[in-house]
Design a protein around this motif. Sequence first.
Motif, PDB file in Angstrom:
ATOM      1  N   LEU A   4       0.848  -1.193   0.000  1.00  0.00           N
ATOM      2  CA  LEU A   4       0.000   0.000   0.000  1.00  0.00           C
ATOM      3  C   LEU A   4       0.885   1.245   0.000  1.00  0.00           C
ATOM      4  N   LEU A   5       0.662   2.095  -1.002  1.00  0.00           N
ATOM      5  CA  LEU A   5       1.490   3.300  -1.156  1.00  0.00           C
ATOM      6  C   LEU A   5       0.801   4.484  -0.494  1.00  0.00           C
ATOM      7  N   ASP A  34      -3.872  10.094  -7.693  1.00  0.00           N
ATOM      8  CA  ASP A  34      -4.992   9.155  -7.749  1.00  0.00           C
ATOM      9  C   ASP A  34      -4.903   8.338  -9.041  1.00  0.00           C
ATOM     10  N   LEU A  35      -4.624   9.028 -10.155  1.00  0.00           N
ATOM     11  CA  LEU A  35      -4.517   8.307 -11.431  1.00  0.00           C
ATOM     12  C   LEU A  35      -3.318   7.349 -11.425  1.00  0.00           C
ATOM     13  N   LEU A  36      -2.277   7.756 -10.707  1.00  0.00           N
ATOM     14  CA  LEU A  36      -1.093   6.880 -10.629  1.00  0.00           C
ATOM     15  C   LEU A  36      -1.413   5.605  -9.851  1.00  0.00           C
ATOM     16  N   GLY A  37      -2.421   5.688  -8.996  1.00  0.00           N
ATOM     17  CA  GLY A  37      -2.825   4.473  -8.271  1.00  0.00           C
ATOM     18  C   GLY A  37      -2.297   4.387  -6.854  1.00  0.00           C
ATOM     19  N   VAL A  38      -1.836   5.529  -6.281  1.00  0.00           N
ATOM     20  CA  VAL A  38      -1.403   5.434  -4.874  1.00  0.00           C
ATOM     21  C   VAL A  38      -2.649   5.180  -4.025  1.00  0.00           C
ATOM     22  N   HIS A  39      -2.458   4.532  -2.889  1.00  0.00           N
ATOM     23  CA  HIS A  39      -3.617   4.108  -2.100  1.00  0.00           C
ATOM     24  C   HIS A  39      -4.065   5.181  -1.108  1.00  0.00           C
ATOM     25  N   TYR A  40      -3.119   6.000  -0.648  1.00  0.00           N
ATOM     26  CA  TYR A  40      -3.447   7.059   0.310  1.00  0.00           C
ATOM     27  C   TYR A  40      -2.775   8.351  -0.142  1.00  0.00           C
ATOM     28  N   ALA A  62     -13.524  16.259  -5.206  1.00  0.00           N
ATOM     29  CA  ALA A  62     -12.605  15.915  -6.305  1.00  0.00           C
ATOM     30  C   ALA A  62     -12.933  14.579  -6.953  1.00  0.00           C
ATOM     31  N   ASP A  63     -13.773  13.798  -6.331  1.00  0.00           N
ATOM     32  CA  ASP A  63     -14.202  12.536  -6.920  1.00  0.00           C
ATOM     33  C   ASP A  63     -13.012  11.630  -7.280  1.00  0.00           C
ATOM     34  N   LEU A  64     -12.163  11.418  -6.288  1.00  0.00           N
ATOM     35  CA  LEU A  64     -11.006  10.540  -6.529  1.00  0.00           C
ATOM     36  C   LEU A  64     -11.514   9.121  -6.748  1.00  0.00           C
ATOM     37  N   ARG A  65     -10.848   8.426  -7.678  1.00  0.00           N
ATOM     38  CA  ARG A  65     -11.338   7.089  -8.029  1.00  0.00           C
ATOM     39  C   ARG A  65     -10.779   6.002  -7.137  1.00  0.00           C
ATOM     40  N   HIS A  66      -9.594   6.255  -6.587  1.00  0.00           N
ATOM     41  CA  HIS A  66      -8.855   5.143  -6.035  1.00  0.00           C
ATOM     42  C   HIS A  66      -8.330   5.445  -4.632  1.00  0.00           C
ATOM     43  N   ALA A  67      -7.749   6.635  -4.484  1.00  0.00           N
ATOM     44  CA  ALA A  67      -6.998   6.922  -3.248  1.00  0.00           C
ATOM     45  C   ALA A  67      -7.918   7.342  -2.109  1.00  0.00           C
ATOM     46  N   ARG A  68      -7.523   7.000  -0.892  1.00  0.00           N
ATOM     47  CA  ARG A  68      -8.200   7.502   0.306  1.00  0.00           C
ATOM     48  C   ARG A  68      -7.395   8.707   0.812  1.00  0.00           C
ATOM     49  N   GLN A  89      -9.130  18.731  16.994  1.00  0.00           N
ATOM     50  CA  GLN A  89     -10.427  19.199  16.478  1.00  0.00           C
ATOM     51  C   GLN A  89     -10.312  19.604  15.002  1.00  0.00           C
ATOM     52  N   ALA A  90      -9.149  20.095  14.592  1.00  0.00           N
ATOM     53  CA  ALA A  90      -8.967  20.416  13.166  1.00  0.00           C
ATOM     54  C   ALA A  90      -8.986  19.125  12.343  1.00  0.00           C
ATOM     55  N   LEU A  91      -8.471  18.057  12.914  1.00  0.00           N
ATOM     56  CA  LEU A  91      -8.512  16.760  12.214  1.00  0.00           C
ATOM     57  C   LEU A  91      -9.959  16.268  12.088  1.00  0.00           C
ATOM     58  N   VAL A  92     -10.730  16.486  13.129  1.00  0.00           N
ATOM     59  CA  VAL A  92     -12.151  16.087  13.062  1.00  0.00           C
ATOM     60  C   VAL A  92     -12.832  16.882  11.947  1.00  0.00           C
ATOM     61  N   ALA A  93     -12.558  18.203  11.934  1.00  0.00           N
ATOM     62  CA  ALA A  93     -13.218  19.077  10.953  1.00  0.00           C
ATOM     63  C   ALA A  93     -12.806  18.739   9.519  1.00  0.00           C
ATOM     64  N   ALA A  94     -11.652  18.142   9.356  1.00  0.00           N
ATOM     65  CA  ALA A  94     -11.177  17.808   7.996  1.00  0.00           C
ATOM     66  C   ALA A  94     -12.066  16.738   7.349  1.00  0.00           C
ATOM     67  N   GLU A  95     -12.750  15.962   8.159  1.00  0.00           N
ATOM     68  CA  GLU A  95     -13.713  14.946   7.683  1.00  0.00           C
ATOM     69  C   GLU A  95     -13.123  13.991   6.655  1.00  0.00           C
ATOM     70  N   THR A  96     -11.911  13.563   6.893  1.00  0.00           N
ATOM     71  CA  THR A  96     -11.298  12.597   5.970  1.00  0.00           C
ATOM     72  C   THR A  96     -11.593  11.169   6.449  1.00  0.00           C
ATOM     73  N   PRO A  97     -11.592  10.222   5.533  1.00  0.00           N
ATOM     74  CA  PRO A  97     -11.794   8.834   5.977  1.00  0.00           C
ATOM     75  C   PRO A  97     -10.607   8.306   6.778  1.00  0.00           C
ATOM     76  N   VAL A  98      -9.428   8.899   6.541  1.00  0.00           N
ATOM     77  CA  VAL A  98      -8.210   8.427   7.209  1.00  0.00           C
ATOM     78  C   VAL A  98      -7.615   9.570   8.031  1.00  0.00           C
ATOM     79  N   VAL A  99      -7.216   9.248   9.269  1.00  0.00           N
ATOM     80  CA  VAL A  99      -6.520  10.230  10.100  1.00  0.00           C
ATOM     81  C   VAL A  99      -5.159   9.641  10.454  1.00  0.00           C
ATOM     82  N   THR A 100      -4.114  10.433  10.229  1.00  0.00           N
ATOM     83  CA  THR A 100      -2.767   9.972  10.574  1.00  0.00           C
ATOM     84  C   THR A 100      -2.277  10.779  11.769  1.00  0.00           C
TER      85      THR A 100
END
Length: 536
Positions: A4-5, A34-40, A62-68, A89-100
Amino acid sequence: MQILLYDTTLRDGTQREGLSLSVEDKLKIARELDLLGVHYIEGGWPGSNPKDAEFFQRIRRADLRHARVAAFGSTRRADATCDTDANIQALVAAETPVVTLVGKSSTLHVEQVLETTRQENLAMIAESVAYFKERGKEVVYDAEHFFDGYKLDAAYALATLTAAAHAGADCLVLCDTNGGSLPHEVTEIVQAVQRRLANEGFSNGAAGRGPTLGIHTHNDGALAVANALAAVRAGCVHVQGTINGYGERCGNMDLIPLIANLQLKLGYRCITPEQLRRLTEVSHYVAAVANLNPDTHAPFVGHSAFAHKGGIHVAAVAKVPDSYQHIDPELVGNRMRVVVSELSGRGNVRMRAQELGLDLNGNERVVLQRIKELENRGFQFEAAEGSFEMLVRRAAPDYEPPFELLDFTVVVSKHGAGDIISQAMVKLKVGNEVMHTAAEGDGPVNALDKAIRKALLPHYPELADVQLVDYKVRIVDEHLGTAARPRVLIESARGEERWSTVGCSENIIEASFMALWDSLELPLARRRASCNAHRS
Ligand SMILES: CC(=O)SCCNC(=O)CCNC(=O)[C@H](O)C(C)(C)COP(=O)(O)OP(=O)(O)OC[C@H]1O[C@@H](n2cnc3c(N)ncnc32)[C@H](O)[C@@H]1OP(=O)(O)O
Ligand SMILES: CC(=O)C(=O)O
């Protein structure tokens, strides 16, 4: 095995000195990744600045096809709560599926940088990870300074990882933050981590029991890619890096050679073969958006990555391309090139002429000899492929020059406090007609260019579209000071077509004149050759 990239060009990459991306730039790069196929795609640190926060709002559309998409931030502050911590709280507000979440692994950092207790740091990690797991996020835990921390106090470094694992982290990323680790150390430490996680009842992710292991390396010891490869071979399945290795100090791990090596040499799956063929394009695209020159010598994707210069090499690759290439360049979207210079043999001349679609008529030796003589006088043909082409064309027995320059005079004058005036007078011949023209210009080379064109345009109106787009001067024997020979390189263009030509002389005007002559003769010679080819 699938790797996973995880791309952090938009976050850690922007920590490179001199690199700054607008939100628009970040969105463009994200689409390309996203087009290159990276996973995150790690988009930034939303608690850091308004630009990163805006990115996370806009990337949702942005309607990414592949990357999270991942948002990055640190564990909660010492002696605070997640609910009141601004970064969390800024991370919560970002509403991303992944938090690092980045947390401390090293006792040095816990005690001397955070200035807190070992126990509190473990609580910061566990509570922050759990906070986002309760909110349904995929949590990547970046264990900052993991390798250095392990060397300082292995038990504590491992305890920080198990704190994240027990709190539900989906991936534990071992970071070589200072970039000083060696591949054998990485292998040993990754193996030790696996043993510890197994003892705690976790297996390395794949079967869904416990977190996967990841690697994040920096290039301070020029070993970022080697260290990441060592980590993958030892069992890490998630790899963090940036396109072109952009990053703070000496850079992050470069995903480009990492992907190519994993996929082409080690047989891991990262992206599809079609996506792999886009590596060169993506590398150059990201450089262009970042407003940086692509590294021409970058492995796999650099302009010179498969450029052959030595005569013996070229003679061999003409027969067997693999004889001096570690992979087929087309697999990564690059191509083999042949460079012509004083180190060439006949093979270079033959191959380069073939690439240009030119017939040498058995003149390889003559052309090669001429190149060697001219390079000895300071010319350089590597970057002047237009002048090489003219050498080959002029060597043909039936070559008819479209014009002949008989002589020229250039006068640069300044009277009193007045402006400097540059004038050129040219005498040239087209067919049987001899013409004299004169022009003034912004400097002597411009005046010469104008005077030559004035004479040629009535005969060759197509030259009106030829533009001089670059003019470079380099001193060949600099120890001679102002008596040194200048080498002039001119780049010309007509629409999308580009060619470069060279001249060298003790006199800068003559050097410019030589390069100019080739640059104007080349489009006319090409046109004449193509008309002749159509007629026959
Ligand atoms: C290895 C890495 O690449 S980590 C990422 C590094 N990148 C960046 O720092 C870029 C983005 N950073 C920023 O915009 C700012 O530094 C911010 C917004 C995060 C913080 O800014 P400030 O609140 O002004 O703090 P400042 O940057 O001066 O100091 C860092 C603070 O974070 C704390 N901190 C550092 N790491 C962690 C951590 N893992 N967990 C909790 N707190 C941490 C430090 O103890 C320090 O706290 P203090 O202010 O109480 O002394
Ligand atoms: C997390 C990160 O960027 C590092 O440790 O280098």
